[in-house]
Design an enzyme around this catalytic site. Sequence first.
Site, PDB file in Angstrom:
ATOM      1  N   GLU A 114       5.756   8.678  -8.489  1.00  0.00           N
ATOM      2  CA  GLU A 114       4.426   8.095  -8.269  1.00  0.00           C
ATOM      3  C   GLU A 114       4.333   6.702  -8.896  1.00  0.00           C
ATOM      4  O   GLU A 114       3.912   5.739  -8.256  1.00  0.00           O
ATOM      5  CB  GLU A 114       3.369   9.009  -8.893  1.00  0.00           C
ATOM      6  N   ASP A 151       3.865   3.162  -6.745  1.00  0.00           N
ATOM      7  CA  ASP A 151       2.655   2.353  -6.929  1.00  0.00           C
ATOM      8  C   ASP A 151       3.003   0.941  -7.374  1.00  0.00           C
ATOM      9  O   ASP A 151       2.501  -0.045  -6.828  1.00  0.00           O
ATOM     10  CB  ASP A 151       1.733   3.001  -7.977  1.00  0.00           C
ATOM     11  N   SER A 167      -1.242   8.081  -1.860  1.00  0.00           N
ATOM     12  CA  SER A 167      -0.713   7.435  -3.059  1.00  0.00           C
ATOM     13  C   SER A 167      -0.058   6.113  -2.737  1.00  0.00           C
ATOM     14  O   SER A 167      -0.029   5.221  -3.570  1.00  0.00           O
ATOM     15  CB  SER A 167       0.372   8.307  -3.679  1.00  0.00           C
TER      16      SER A 167
END
Length: 612
Positions: free
Chosen positions: A299, A303, A523
Amino acid sequence: MHLIWLWLISFTGLALAVNPHRLAPSRLKESVVPPKQWKKYSSYPADSRIELRIGLVQPHIHVLENHIQEISDPDHERYGRHLSKAEVEDLVAPSEESTQLVNAWLKSFGIEDANTYRTPAQDWIVVNLTVSVAEKMLDTSYNVWKHDDGDLIIRTTSYSLPEYLVDHIDLIQPTTMFARFSNIKATVYSSNERALGQTNTGYARDLTTLTPSFDSQPNCNLTVTLECLQSLYNTVGYIPGAHSENSIGITGYLEQYANQEDLKLFFADQKPGVASPSFDVVLINGGMNNQSIQQAGDEANLDVQFALGLSYPTPGIFYSTGGKPPFNPDSNTELNTNEPYAKWLDYILSQDYPPPTISTSYGDHEQTVPENYARRTCQRFLELGARGVTLTFSSGDEGVGDGESDPKFQTCITNDGKNETRFLPVFPSVTSVGGTRGVPEEAVFFSGGGFSNYPQFTRPWYQSHAVDGFLKKLGEDTYNGLFNRYALCCILNYHQAYPDVSAQGLNFRAFIHGNPYLISGTSASSPTFAGIVALLNDARLRVGLPTLGFLNPLLYKRGMEALNDITIGNNPGCGTSGFNATEGWDPVSGLGTPDFRKLEKVVMEYEVSKNL
Ligand SMILES: *[C@@H]1O[C@H](CO)[C@@H](O)[C@H](O)[C@H]1NC(C)=O
Ligand SMILES: *[C@@H]1O[C@H](CO)[C@@H](O)[C@H](O)[C@H]1NC(C)=O
Ligand SMILES: *[C@@H]1O[C@H](CO)[C@@H](O)[C@H](O)[C@H]1NC(C)=O
Ligand SMILES: *[C@@H]1O[C@H](CO)[C@@H](O)[C@H](O)[C@H]1NC(C)=O
Ligand SMILES: *[C@@H]1O[C@H](CO)[C@@H](O)[C@H](O)[C@H]1NC(C)=O
C-alpha cells in the site's frame, strides 16, 4: 434494548458510588451493539492502560462551518481566503467552563497533567490511564473483544458521564468504537500472473477477459503506468515550478513503510532520467520506517510511487503513524491505543505548514464508527480544508457491499441492533475518489460508493443538486430501505453521498521488494487524483494564488466542464448489482476523472478578492 441498558447503568451507578464527583447522578452517554464480527473474549488484564480521548463541546463550530462554506465556494467573494492555524483553533476551542469542569473531574480521579496531551485548541484531551480508573470515570466495564480474524481490543458497549458534564463533553473514545481502519488496497498480483483466476476478493471473476501480456502502447487499458496516466489525464508537458512552497503528503498506517529503493526502481521503470528520487518521512506516535526492502509495504509503495511520480518534482512526505491492533492481553504494560487517524490529526493540525495535498487509502465501514466520533473526525479534516489543505481518500473496494465474500452472498447487516440489510458505506471521506478501468474509461466494479447512513451527514449544500439529479434517474422505488435517500439538505459540509470523483484503479504497475507487481483498488485511485491536485496547487502557487483547500464545492460547481464523465459500469454488492454510472454525478464514479488542462483553466480563474 435501550430501556434495559438504562436500568443496568443506573443500578451499577448506585452500587459503585465512592468518589464525591461520582455522587452526581450519571447519565448514559452512548451505547452500541458491536459489529457481529466482534465477540466478547475475556476480562482485561490487571493494570492494562488505555488512552482515552475526550472531545469537548465546541460552542463556535458553526462559525467555522460558515467560514469553510464561504472560502471554498468559488462564487463567493471570500473564495481562497484560508484561515490561519490560530483562527481555526479559536473556532474549535471549548468554553472556559467546559475546560475547568473537565479538568476538575480528571483531577478527582488522580489524573495529572503529566499523563495528558491537549490539542493546541484544547478541544481534545487525551489521557493515559488504567482501564480500571476509566471504568470508574465512565461508570462502565471494559472487556477484551476478539474479531473473527483474531484481533483483540479493549472496548465497552456503553458509557455514562456525570450529569453536570453531559453538556460539556461531546464524546469519549475508545469506548464504543469497534472500527479497525485498514488499508483499502484490494489485491496485489505479481506482474507476470496478472489477475487471472484469483478469486480471494470475489471480484477477480471480472478480470478473466484480460490477456496476460503488456500493452505495447501506454494507454492504461491493461497496465496502468505513469506514462499512460499522464496522457489519459492530460498532464503531459506540465512541469511543476513551485517546489519550495508545494508538497504532497501520503499517509501510512499499520506498519506500512514506503521504500526509497523501490521508488528509485519505479522511476527507472516509468520516469527515467530522474537521478535519485526520494521522499521525506515523518514518524508519528511511534511509527517506524524500516528501509529494509523486505519491509516495504505494498500500500505505502503504491501510494508514494504514483502520487510522487505524477507530481514530480513536487516534494513528497510520507507519514508513518504507529498504533494498531493486535493488542496483546497477556502483557500488562501495553497501551491499547486509539485509532491512528486521531494521532495523525493531532500531529498534522499542530503543524504550521501542512502539505497542500494529502492522500489517504485507509478506512472502515461507517457503521463501526459511532456517529458523533465520525462527525468530530470529519470536522478535524475540515479544519485542514479551511487552512488550504486538500484531502483525498479512497472510496473503498467493496462496491455498495461489505466485501465479505462474493457480492451475491453478502449479507450487509446493520449493527444498530436491528439487523437490517443495508448498503454499507465507507468512512471517512473528504474528497472521495472511486475507481475506473480501461480506455475508454468505465467505472470499475469494486468502486466504493453510496450514501451515508448517518442522519447528521445530511447532504451538503454543494452536493444536493448533483445527488438529487442522480436520485431522480434512479427512481423512487429502487433499493428502497437499502440506503439513506431522504437525508435533508442543509449547509453542513459533511459527506452524504460518495465518491466525489474517480481515477483509474485496476492493474497499477508498482515496485515492491525490488520487483514489479500489479495492484488494484481505489487505493491506487486516491494517490492518482492527489497527484493531479498537487499539479493544480502548483499552478496556483507559482503565480501567488492560495492553494485549493477543501475542493468539493469547486468540483461540484465547475467539475462538469473539466472532468471526464464516466457513464458505464456499476458497483455490485449486498446481493444487488449496485448503482449504475450515469451522466453527471453517480455513486460509482462520482463526477468523473480528471482532465488536468481543463481543471487548470478552471482553478486559474479564481483569484482572491483583494478588497476583503
Ligand atoms: C502512560 O503512563 C504510564 C505510567 O505513567 C507510562 O509508563 C507510559 O509511558 C505512558 N504511555 C504513554 C504512551 O504516554
Ligand atoms: C528491519 O527489517 C529487517 C528485515 O525484516 C530486520 O532484519 C531488521 O531487524 C529491521 N530493523 C529494525 C530496526 O527493526
Ligand atoms: C441480531 O443478530 C444477532 C446475532 O447476530 C442476535 O443476537 C440478535 O438477537 C439479533 N437482533 C435482532 C433484533 O434480530
Ligand atoms: C481497450 O480494450 C478494449 C477491450 O478489449 C478495446 O475495445 C479498446 O479499444 C481498447 N482501448 C484502446 C485505447 O486500445
Ligand atoms: C442499471 O442499468 C441496467 C442496464 O440498463 C438496468 O437493468 C438496471 O436496472 C440499472 N440499475 C439501477 C440500480 O439503476
